[in-house]
Design an enzyme around this catalytic site. Sequence first.
Site, PDB file in Angstrom:
ATOM      1  N   ASP A 129      -0.179  24.305  -6.676  1.00 30.52           N
ATOM      2  CA  ASP A 129      -0.661  23.411  -7.737  1.00 30.52           C
ATOM      3  C   ASP A 129       0.096  23.780  -9.008  1.00 30.52           C
ATOM      4  OD1 ASP A 129      -1.973  22.177  -9.850  1.00 30.52           O
ATOM      5  OD2 ASP A 129      -3.970  22.403  -8.973  1.00 30.52           O
TER       6      ASP A 129
ATOM      7  N   LYS B  59      -2.359  14.897 -16.063  1.00 25.71           N
ATOM      8  CA  LYS B  59      -2.245  15.900 -17.116  1.00 25.71           C
ATOM      9  C   LYS B  59      -0.865  15.795 -17.794  1.00 25.71           C
ATOM     10  CE  LYS B  59      -6.248  16.774 -15.432  1.00 25.71           C
ATOM     11  NZ  LYS B  59      -6.521  17.802 -14.445  1.00 25.71           N
TER      12      LYS B  59
ATOM     13  N   ARG C 213       0.839  -1.213   0.000  1.00 23.63           N
ATOM     14  CA  ARG C 213       0.000   0.000   0.000  1.00 23.63           C
ATOM     15  C   ARG C 213       0.871   1.260   0.000  1.00 23.63           C
ATOM     16  NH1 ARG C 213      -2.918   0.522   4.608  1.00 23.63           N
ATOM     17  NH2 ARG C 213      -3.914  -1.485   4.248  1.00 23.63           N
TER      18      ARG C 213
ATOM     19  N   TYR D  97      -8.859  25.257  -9.758  1.00 23.62           N
ATOM     20  CA  TYR D  97      -9.449  24.027 -10.273  1.00 23.62           C
ATOM     21  C   TYR D  97     -10.812  23.792  -9.598  1.00 23.62           C
ATOM     22  CZ  TYR D  97     -10.048  19.189 -11.591  1.00 23.62           C
ATOM     23  OH  TYR D  97     -10.555  18.020 -12.088  1.00 23.62           O
TER      24      TYR D  97
END
Length: 381
Positions: free
Chosen positions: A179, A204, A54, A106
């Site tokens: 960001d 992206k 994980r 965003y």
Amino acid sequence: MTDSDTRRPATLAAQSLESIDPASGGVVPAIQPSTTFVRDRDYEPLVDGRIYARDQAPTPEHAEGLLARLEGGKDAMLFASGMAAATAVVQALRPGDHIVAQDVMYWTLRAWMISFCADWGIGLDLVDGTKDGAFEAAIKPGQTKLVWVETPANPTWDIIDIAAVAKVTHAAGAKLVVDSTVVTPVLSQPLALGADIVFHSATKYLNGHSDVLAGALVTAEDDPFWARIKDNRLNIGGVLGTFEAWLLLRGMRTLYLRVERCCSNAMAIACHFDGHPAIDAVLYPGLESHPRHAVARHQMPGGFGGMLSLRVKGGREAALRCVANLRCFQRATSLGGVESLVEHRASVEGPDSPIPDDMLRLSVGIEDIDDLIADLESALA
Ligand SMILES: *Cc1c(COP(=O)(O)O)cnc(C)c1O
């Protein structure tokens, strides 16, 4: 990663950090999909302390090592999506803490922050990032723990001065997250400008082929705040799968070439349509007419990005007519892929959106620039 490794970022990306697989001699990174790892007879993990995938999967760790190098950070973490990464940061705060973010950012993250902060007793101020001093005025020393900046800001491409915001954020003892999805490490390194953590929707540009969902965080310091975010990823479990991580590594091999081409195509479109009779305004930080062009030039020495918006003369109807007529640009959300996309954000965001309805957002791909300009010209005719 060694101190004597002087390879530059474009080389590291092209070579996937260390692309040679020692087991086979293959020149591309190996995929290791195990979820569990053996212990020796003394019950110690056999290799590198690895126990369970994980938070210890080798292929995602390979991609994280590359990203940390490209951003100049101490450590990086990959997540199942950009939203999984962003929410892991916000969920590291506690009730009573306070966040400052931008009003234009965003859309999905903005909407989630508003409802999450209301539900969990976290203060949130959304400021007009284009106003000088807006962040400083909203920061509450002692209570503000996080300042979230997106620059250039989606979809108006306003520029926030990262170094200036870092100064007022740190003066209040808060953390600055930037960001940098649209910027990528090719164009700028926010950590070097004072950010504490860089965020990417790796869906992206980093992956670049519109075929992987992924998110990334890179930190300047391995400090207690980072440890809390790490705990969130481990316990909430929004990790990136091995196969997605491998695709992301492959996508990043061409990151520098792709981003350079997206930038030059976007700049050509911006220059071509600046002052065009069918266009009211071109929003692109690379144009000298952009209100913060000087900040952009200093802050994004590698280029101005592949994203721009056009405000079409004739309002909503004319903008939607142009979108309908486009053939080379695909009508689809998202950004940062090799193919060019167009979006009417006001339609997507709905009536609460601050985005003008004459605006078209372009994600400029790597196609032949003459095809892209001809497509826009004929759609606007
Ligand atoms: C897409 C995007 C996100 C969200 O990332 P996902 O990978 O879609 O979850 C966050 N910020 C920006 C600027 C984005 O473009």
